[in-house]
Design an enzyme around this catalytic site. Structure first.
Site, short mmCIF file in Angstrom:
data_model
loop_
_atom_site.label_atom_id
_atom_site.label_comp_id
_atom_site.label_asym_id
_atom_site.label_seq_id
_atom_site.Cartn_x
_atom_site.Cartn_y
_atom_site.Cartn_z
CB CYS A 32 -0.88 -0.13 1.23
SG CYS A 32 -2.16 1.42 1.27
CB CYS B 281 -6.03 -0.07 4.22
SG CYS B 281 -5.47 0.48 2.54
CG ASP C 289 -0.29 4.05 5.37
OD1 ASP C 289 0.55 4.51 6.28
OD2 ASP C 289 -1.51 4.19 5.70
CG HIS D 71 -1.50 -0.98 5.92
ND1 HIS D 71 -2.09 -0.04 6.91
CD2 HIS D 71 -1.83 -0.45 4.57
CE1 HIS D 71 -2.63 1.22 5.88
NE2 HIS D 71 -2.42 0.88 4.78
#
Length: 529
Positions: free
Chosen positions: A186, A264, A188, A253
């Protein structure tokens, strides 16, 4: 002593300070909380929230036999060095702001910036301060970009100590039967340290990382990446390529402490959706390649979940057909806890036994036989390596990160600069055009509305693309893409742009040369390539 009392004693003890990290001299320094201080981020009380794998206290040292303590020490030094370049920014700008009405302000400001940050500030912004006040939004963004550039310029020196210690390198990946490890985490920022910290994988020529919001990588783009590597394999560019395979890894995650708010963002902190979406995308890639190039052509796949509170993993185990199951996984946090105190050989055997028993689980976790030997070797190595990261968080971050949410310094739009890999350094929006990557950019701007805009600071956006000095005109085309993305970014967020609440810096890097994140201004002509 119960967990609450043990944590309290741990935090008061002068002998064991679990929040310490080490500076470049090896001395303990306090852990850095948030970039701007205060409690504006999701933070946890460590008296209330410890690490379920282990809590340091009386009679409990949390020192696992399979952990590389020396590598942890070197990574802690690296983390303190990199983060230190950013944590000085706010206090330095506050000190400079206090001097802005002095007659020799420009001289004073440049001296403070050079002494504290290692670089000077734009002279025009300082010279105009007496008329309209100091533009702290622009200066803050400038300092973020320059500090990141310093990290890139120093990357070889900063990373050398821990790179030489990491054993999961290109040779190891090859020994598992793979010529390429293609990783899509991801976007992130909490996953930015995935390779060197969480997985303990050495960045190398066989590992490719492209992050997407929600780990939702682009199927067509990945088919192109697979095709390019397949061509290199078939033409002999990849040594021993005829016996090696391509492995695609997706990483989702979740947050074990704030599942409904700090998971997420792309999936609304819905862990079930995050897992199913990443797994669905992996299966779609396999089907797409099999349908296009023939059954059996598809790469192998692997799915990993990351608890961003603790950096513990869920490693989903493929079966004999290479199929994955949301319910068939091993939890490295549990592995750490259950094998703590055992000898190296006994702990290693116990982990292998857990993996073997998980492979033969029935019910919802049931699969069709055991994974191949190469995949098993990789899974066992990743599980063991992650024990070091679990202990790293225990020893250097009090068991669970203080800031469990977003705390990125800027947005990187375009192609990620993979030189500096560390938790929460930047949020990445993968895109060729803003229209194409609108979803990723919108998530990033939403995050920075909370992090920066609500506190009067601008959203710093680094627009970055790679080029190849081997290809004529490549740098000019990369610059053209960067300029288009910068213009489109400002146009997409007109309110922020009009108020000076979004600042873009363009940069390009040479895949095959020495230019790393070279900053380019709008009025600078391309130098060639």
């Amino acid at each position: 002593m119960n967990t609450r009392k043990r944590l309290s004693a741990m935090q008061q003890s002068p002998a064991i300070n679990p929040r310490r990290v080490l500076n470049a001299n090896g001395d303990a320094v306090p852990e850095i909380r948030s970039r701007l201080g205060g409690s504006r981020h999701a933070e946890l009380s460590h008296v209330e929230k410890g690490n379920p794998a282990c809590v340091i206290g009386t009679g409990q040292r949390c020192e696992h036999a399979l952990v590389d303590a020396e590598l942890n020490r070197r990574l802690a030094t690296y983390e303190a060095t990199v983060r230190g370049r950013f944590t000085r920014i706010v206090d330095t700008l506050k000190a400079i702001s206090a001097e802005q009405h002095e007659l020799d302000f420009v001289v004073r400001a440049q001296r403070m910036a050079l002494d504290r940050l290692g670089f000077e500030l734009p002279a025009d912004l300082l010279a105009e301060a007496w008329v309209s006040g100091l533009n702290l939004r622009a200066l803050h963004s400038y300092c973020i970009f320059r500090s990141f550039k310093t990290c890139i310029d120093q990357v070889d020196t900063d990373q050398a100590p821990w790179r030489e210690r990491v054993v999961l390198d290109a040779a190891f990946i090859t020994s598992c039967g793979y010529h390429t490890l293609d990783v899509s985490p991801c976007a992130d920022g909490r996953l930015q340290g995935l390779l060197p910290f969480v997985l303990r994988l050495a960045p190398n020529e066989n590992v490719f990382v492209k992050a997407y919001a929600g780990a939702m990588f682009d199927i067509e783009s990945d088919m192109g990446d697979w095709s390019a590597r397949e061509l290199e394999r078939l033409t002999g560019v990849i040594p021993n390529g005829e016996s090696l395979n391509y492995l695609k890894l997706a990483v989702y995650h979740f947050s074990s402490s704030h599942a409904c708010s700090q998971g997420c963002a792309a999936h609304g902190s819905n862990d079930k959706l995050a897992i199913e979406s990443a797994l669905g995308r992996l299966n779609e890639l396999r089907s797409a390649i099999d349908n296009t190039y023939g059954v059996g052509a598809a790469p192998e796949i692997l799915l990993i979940g990351l608890d961003t509170d603790l950096d513990a993993l869920r490693i989903h185990l493929p079966d004999a057909n290479g199929d994955l199951n949301p319910y068939r996984y091993v939890d490295t946090g549990a592995l750490y806890r259950d094998t703590l105190g055992l000898s190296r050989d006994t702990a290693r055997a116990a982990i292998a036994d857990v993996v073997a028993r998980t492979e033969t689980a029935d019910g919802w976790a049931e699969g069709q036989g055991r994974m191949n030997d190469g995949m098993l070797r990789l899974v066992l190595a990743l599980a063991e390596a992650n024990l070091s990261q679990i202990e790293y968080v225990i020893q250097h971050h009090a068991g669970r990160y203080v800031v469990i949410g977003h705390d990125e310094a800027f947005i990187c739009a375009g192609e990620a600069t993979n030189y500096v890999q560390m938790r929460n350094k930047y949020y990445y929006a993968h895109l060729e055009t803003v229209e194409e990557g609108a979803a990723d950019m919108d998530v990033g701007v939403k995050i920075f509305t909370e992090l920066n805009v609500k506190h009067g600071l601008a959203v710093p956006v680094l627009v970055h693309f790679y080029y190849s000095s081997r290809v004529p005109g490549s740098r000019a085309r990369a610059l053209l893409r960067a300029r288009r993305v910068k213009a489109a970014t400002l146009a997409r967020y007109p309110v922020l742009a009009a108020q000076g609440l979004i600042n873009c810096q363009m940069a390009v890097s040479d895949r095959h040369g020495t230019e790393r994140c070279g900053f380019v201004e709008d009025n600078v002509a391309d130098a060639g390539h």
